[in-house]
Design an enzyme around this catalytic site. Structure first.
Site, PDB file in Angstrom:
ATOM      1  N   GLU A 287     -11.253 -73.135  65.098  1.00 16.96           N
ATOM      2  CA  GLU A 287     -11.877 -74.461  65.128  1.00 16.96           C
ATOM      3  C   GLU A 287     -13.393 -74.341  65.139  1.00 16.96           C
ATOM      4  O   GLU A 287     -14.097 -75.097  64.477  1.00 16.96           O
ATOM      5  CB  GLU A 287     -11.407 -75.234  66.371  1.00 16.96           C
ATOM      6  CG  GLU A 287     -11.769 -76.715  66.379  1.00 16.96           C
ATOM      7  CD  GLU A 287     -13.155 -77.037  66.911  1.00 16.96           C
ATOM      8  OE1 GLU A 287     -13.651 -78.146  66.669  1.00 16.96           O
ATOM      9  OE2 GLU A 287     -13.779 -76.164  67.566  1.00 16.96           O
TER      10      GLU A 287
ATOM     11  N   ASP B 182      -9.423 -70.341  69.849  1.00 24.87           N
ATOM     12  CA  ASP B 182     -10.669 -69.585  69.728  1.00 24.87           C
ATOM     13  C   ASP B 182     -11.769 -70.152  70.614  1.00 24.87           C
ATOM     14  O   ASP B 182     -11.705 -71.314  71.041  1.00 24.87           O
ATOM     15  CB  ASP B 182     -11.144 -69.586  68.265  1.00 24.87           C
ATOM     16  CG  ASP B 182     -11.296 -71.006  67.707  1.00 24.87           C
ATOM     17  OD1 ASP B 182     -10.312 -71.762  67.726  1.00 24.87           O
ATOM     18  OD2 ASP B 182     -12.416 -71.385  67.295  1.00 24.87           O
TER      19      ASP B 182
END
Ligand SMILES: *[C@@H]1O[C@H](CO)[C@@H](O)[C@H](O)[C@H]1NC(C)=O
Ligand SMILES: *[C@@H]1O[C@H](CO)[C@@H](O)[C@H](O)[C@H]1NC(C)=O
Ligand SMILES: *[C@@H]1O[C@H](CO)[C@@H](O)[C@H](O)[C@H]1NC(C)=O
Ligand SMILES: *[C@@H]1O[C@H](CO)[C@@H](O)[C@H](O)[C@H]1NC(C)=O
Ligand SMILES: *[C@@H]1O[C@H](CO)[C@@H](O)[C@H](O)[C@H]1NC(C)=O
Ligand SMILES: *[C@@H]1O[C@H](CO)[C@@H](O)[C@H](O)[C@H]1NC(C)=O
Ligand SMILES: [Zn+2]
Length: 610
Positions: A265, A198
């Site tokens: 994350e 991400d």
């Protein structure tokens, strides 16, 4: 400390004598420990149990036995260059990775393609179960891209999907146990390499400030631009490229290699890393990994004319303290002296007037980082050098070093100090109505030597005082401290509690090989290029910390050797990670591949060391 006892035990004396001397030894040991402990609290000016009746500092200036300090490692020890056998036999593959224009272009295409698939995540994103389609639309295309781009990995290695979009790739080692009859303690522990899929979003209002559009993945021959190019698709793609290079090279690992890629994350890793860690713990158990390496820390820093590589060996803790105040409310034509907003403001003011004290002890990786700077800097003031180098021996030096770091910059200040930031406040609905509930959120990043509780208690002490002064009730974590009064009551609690991470050891073979390999890749390979900015320079490898957190917070039980380090030439600030114009020097990307290409071979040749 154990030596003292062992020595007295080994004396060949009659039993009674032995008992007496043993008792004496233990007595000495206890006294010695007590004195060492007093000195410890004194040097670092820690709030010890003596806070209430502080003894005169001067009384402890005598130097007692040096037995405890003889155990300490030399200041800023640097280790031999470390590299795999294959490098000596034929260095052409690793040099190709770093310097071959064809390899470079192919590599740039792979990273550019990854940047072009937006995998941005948002604070209010749903869980995967709540909205599987939302996640599939975003991460499905990224997964397909990886499969298409890295066929060797996806066709030959084991790929597991965790919680829909977490990816775990296992390259099984021949020494990992399946066919081994020597007993489990001789098995080679696997290594875990992490990255996340991400990225943080783009603020639409800043779109026109980008040199190149954020999702175009423009490569200009020198730099590669776009969201995720630095944080951290470069690491994810670099790891996959490395594994393919090793596979083509004919490498067959003895120690298993596991890659783990979470997908949230930037939101805290609840959906990705947390599930992956659970999966890996169930499969391998506690303390089952040779090491875990993730993004983070500062790859490289140039401070006081010292070039530092700084693998993160620790991480600050974190917590949010929620300060709520309930008051009776009513019409504002008959107001009390202080409204709930005024009273919460007093809390905020009290906190801001009482910032946390800096703490500078060898437990904090920063301590060793700055001792390295003191040891190797050609330009740092000699008094500061002396203080940094004696900060574990002298109270005055420790104080001077602390003050210097505190004033040097906000960044260096907060490497050694807990933070507080009042980030949210709400309360009040109408201009003629007294506010009934006011709430403030205080975000804390917790110093390595401190704890969630100590931080919370710092805030609570101020609230206690203010509650008492204004005759208010106080409830802390659902426990009543002062009963509610007709004036109202405070409710205080904490959320998102994360203790400071356990510190990774920086003595022993695991660290030696890791740091020695970094030195080799930079000094003996990357910087041999005459065009390199740092041509011929020495790299000092020192432990460091970043002020933020990574997905490694879920992996503490898997190993004590956690390194937050990604090879590269710029700090994340210089890379504009999370900001406008995020980009990398493409050399940095190639250094990731060169480093892992060597490191994975190097640790294949070695034992577990523990
Ligand atoms: C080194 O390896 C490369 C690529 O595998 C090969 O072309 C070359 O001949 C080798 N060099 C030597 C000296 O063996
Ligand atoms: C690579 O190997 C060659 C042949 O052994 C040697 O001449 C050269 O110095 C090596 N280069 C590096 C950067 O190690
Ligand atoms: C990895 O270790 C195994 C077992 O020691 C060995 O056979 C193999 O050659 C090693 N591979 C490399 C590239 O070092
Ligand atoms: C793993 O370690 C944690 C923390 O040290 C401990 O609480 C837990 O019981 C351990 N689990 C196993 C299966 O040993
Ligand atoms: C306090 O009470 C609330 C509501 O009953 C509960 O959700 C929360 O977990 C409690 N907190 C603690 C620290 O006990
Ligand atoms: C380590 O294991 C314990 C016990 O299983 C667990 O409570 C704890 O959350 C684990 N730590 C981390 C960081 O996951
Ligand atoms: Zn990241």
């Amino acid at each position: 400390m154990n030596n003292l006892l062992r020595k007295s035990e080994s004396l060949q004396t009659p039993t009674t004598w032995r008992r007496v001397s043993k008792a004496g030894g233990i007595g000495l040991f206890v006294i010695g420990t007590f004195i060492a402990w007093l000195i410890y609290y004194d040097i670092y000016a820690l709030p010890g149990p003596f806070d209430t009746f502080r003894y005169p500092h001067s009384g402890l200036a005598f130097s007692c036995s040096s037995s405890s300090s003889s155990l300490t490692a030399p200041v800023c020890q640097q280790y031999e260059y470390a590299f795999p056998k294959s490098y000596r036999e034929n260095n052409s593959t690793v040099l190709n990775i770093l310097f071959d224009p064809v390899f470079r272009d192919q590599s740039a295409k792979k990273l550019s393609g990854a940047v072009q698939i937006a995998t941005d995540v948002y604070d209010d994103d749903p869980t995967v179960d709540a909205d599987p389609q939302y996640w599939k639309v975003k991460f499905g295309p990224f997964y397909n891209y990886l499969r298409k781009t890295f066929p060797i990995v996806f066709e030959n290695l084991q790929v597991e999907i965790i919680n829909s979009h977490g990816i775990v790739i296992t390259w099984e080692g021949s020494g990992s146990g399946d066919h081994d009859t020597r007993g489990s303690n001789e098995l080679l522990k696997p290594i875990l390499l992490m990255a996340h899929q991400d990225v943080v979003p783009i603020q639409q209002s800043t779109l026109n400030q980008w040199t190149h559009p954020p999702y175009d993945g423009v490569y200009d021959g020198d730099r590669l631009w776009g969201r995720g190019s630095s944080d951290c698709k470069n690491l994810l793609i670099g790891l996959l490229e490395t594994v393919e290079e090793l596979y083509k090279f004919g490498f067959q690992p003895k120690r298993s290699i596991i890659l783990a890629f979470g997908f949230d994350e930037e939101l805290g890793g609840e959906r990705g890393a947390r599930y992956i860690a659970k999966h890996l713990t169930a499969k391998y158990g506690n303390d089952s990994f040779y090491a875990v390496v993730d993004e983070g820390g500062q790859s490289i820093a140039y401070e006081n004319d010292v070039l530092l590589a700084l693998p993160g060996t620790g991480e600050k803790g974190m917590t949010d303290v929620i300060v709520g105040l309930h008051t009776p409310g009513g019409h504002s034509s008959v107001p009390p002296d202080h409204t709930a907003i005024g009273l919460v403001s007093k809390v905020i003011d009290a906190l801001e007037e009482d910032p946390f004290d800096p703490i500078f002890t060898p437990k904090n990786p920063t301590f060793h980082e700055y001792q390295c700077i003191a040891q190797y800097s050609p330009s740092l003031n000699k008094h500061i050098k002396w203080d940094l180098l004696h900060a574990d021996k002298s109270k005055n030096s420790n104080k001077a070093a602390r003050n210097w770091l505190y004033r040097k910059s906000l960044l260096s200040r907060y490497l050694i100090t807990s933070t507080q930031a009042i980030d949210v406040i709400s309360g009040g609905v109408k201009s003629n109505a007294l506010p009934e509930y006011v709430e403030a959120v205080v975000n804390h990043r917790i110093a390595i030597e401190s704890s969630v509780d100590a931080t919370y208690n710092h805030d609570l002490a101020h609230i206690r005082r203010i509650a008492k002064k204004y005759n208010l009730g106080l409830e802390s974590e659902n426990k009543t401290i002062y009963a509610a009064t007709s004036n109202g009551k405070f409710t205080v609690r904490k959320t998102s509690e994360l203790e400071p991470a356990p510190t990774t050891p920086t003595t022993g073979r695991v660290w030696e090989l890791f740091s020695g390999n970094i030195r080799h890749v930079y000094e003996q390979l990357a910087f041999t290029d005459p065009n390199s900015e740092y041509h011929g320079k020495r790299v000092i490898v020192a432990p460091g910390i970043a002020t933020g957190n990574t997905d490694t917070k879920y992996y503490w039980n898997l190993t004590k050797n956690i390194f937050r380090y990604r090879p590269g030439l710029m700090t994340s600030v210089e890379s504009h990670a999370h900001g406008v114009d995020e980009h990398i020097l493409f050399d940095s990307h190639l250094q990731i591949i060169a480093f892992y290409f060597e490191y994975l071979q190097l640790i294949n040749e070695t034992e577990n060391f523990d």
